[in-house]
Write a protein that holds these residues in place. Structure first.
Motif, PDB file in Angstrom:
ATOM      1  N   UNK A 107       0.836  -1.211   0.000  1.00  0.00           N
ATOM      2  CA  UNK A 107       0.000   0.000   0.000  1.00  0.00           C
ATOM      3  C   UNK A 107       0.863   1.250   0.000  1.00  0.00           C
ATOM      4  N   UNK A 108       0.309   2.301  -0.573  1.00  0.00           N
ATOM      5  CA  UNK A 108       0.954   3.615  -0.532  1.00  0.00           C
ATOM      6  C   UNK A 108       0.611   4.272   0.801  1.00  0.00           C
ATOM      7  N   UNK A 109       1.628   4.824   1.468  1.00  0.00           N
ATOM      8  CA  UNK A 109       1.441   5.496   2.762  1.00  0.00           C
ATOM      9  C   UNK A 109       2.263   6.776   2.796  1.00  0.00           C
ATOM     10  N   UNK A 110       1.994   7.593   3.800  1.00  0.00           N
ATOM     11  CA  UNK A 110       2.787   8.794   4.077  1.00  0.00           C
ATOM     12  C   UNK A 110       3.491   8.568   5.411  1.00  0.00           C
ATOM     13  N   UNK A 132       6.247  10.088   0.778  1.00  0.00           N
ATOM     14  CA  UNK A 132       5.417   9.004   0.258  1.00  0.00           C
ATOM     15  C   UNK A 132       6.252   7.743   0.166  1.00  0.00           C
ATOM     16  N   UNK A 133       5.635   6.614   0.483  1.00  0.00           N
ATOM     17  CA  UNK A 133       6.357   5.338   0.437  1.00  0.00           C
ATOM     18  C   UNK A 133       5.376   4.202   0.193  1.00  0.00           C
ATOM     19  N   UNK A 134       5.901   3.073  -0.185  1.00  0.00           N
ATOM     20  CA  UNK A 134       5.143   1.830  -0.263  1.00  0.00           C
ATOM     21  C   UNK A 134       5.460   1.041   1.007  1.00  0.00           C
ATOM     22  N   UNK A 135       4.486   0.327   1.519  1.00  0.00           N
ATOM     23  CA  UNK A 135       4.734  -0.550   2.662  1.00  0.00           C
ATOM     24  C   UNK A 135       3.868  -1.787   2.517  1.00  0.00           C
ATOM     25  N   UNK A 136       4.123  -2.767   3.351  1.00  0.00           N
ATOM     26  CA  UNK A 136       3.410  -4.041   3.280  1.00  0.00           C
ATOM     27  C   UNK A 136       2.565  -4.216   4.535  1.00  0.00           C
TER      28      UNK A 136
END
Length: 182
Positions: A107-110, A132-136
């Motif tokens: 998912x995209x997160x801040x 902004x980053x991607x995380x699991x």
């Protein structure tokens, strides 16, 4: 260019992706083992990536039952301290998706970079710039323990098993990559 281990369509050296890691991937040797097949990468490869402390609000990190790694789930009023990693390529992201497997959804997160981590019990940290980053995110909350996952315990007791050749992908299902949610 010869096909890579996961195919031509994901090979790229763009390095434009960033991610928030909160578990085993916070350890550079595990990240390098997953993305490059070895914990000891050449200096030129290591320089492609940056790793900075960061915080993600609205989530909690907990131990996964009978596993060495954590799961992170949405949880209002909580936060997770982790690592903001940059310089990730499409090929890196494909390998990370494969590594995380079907238990996780990307998912995209801040996140906020931590300018000062400080003593977490006293709230002595300084939050900086938002990124902004991607995380699991872990999909099977019923398999999570109530206890917080402990990075230092992982380093002491399990890291040596996670950075030996061949271990990282044992048990991964190549036919069920992580879901990606934008």
């Amino acid at each position: 260019m010869a096909p890579g281990p996961i195919g031509d369509s994901v090979q790229s050296d763009d390095g434009v992706h960033s991610a928030f890691f909160y578990g085993t991937l916070m350890v550079p040797e595990v990240f390098y083992s997953v993305c490059y097949g070895t914990k000891d990468v050449p200096e030129a490869v290591a320089k492609l990536h940056t790793f900075q402390p960061a915080i993600l609000h609205g989530f909690s990190r907990r131990r996964v039952k009978h596993a060495d790694y954590p799961g992170m789930v949405p949880d209002d009023g909580h936060h997770v301290i982790g690592i903001f990693a940059t310089g990730l390529t499409n090929a890196n992201m494909a390998k990370l998706d494969y590594f995380e497997g079907s238990e996780y959804e990307r998912r995209a997160v801040k996140v906020r970079l931590l300018e000062k981590v400080g003593n977490l019990k006293d709230g002595d940290r300084v939050e900086g710039e938002e990124k902004s980053a991607q995380t699991y995110v872990f999909l099977q909350e019923k398999f999570l323990e109530e206890q917080e996952w402990d990075l230092e315990e992982f380093r002491r007791e399990k890291l040596k098993f996670w950075t030996r050749a061949g271990h990282i992908f044992d048990g991964c299902d190549p036919d069920t990559p992580a879901k990606v949610v934008e």
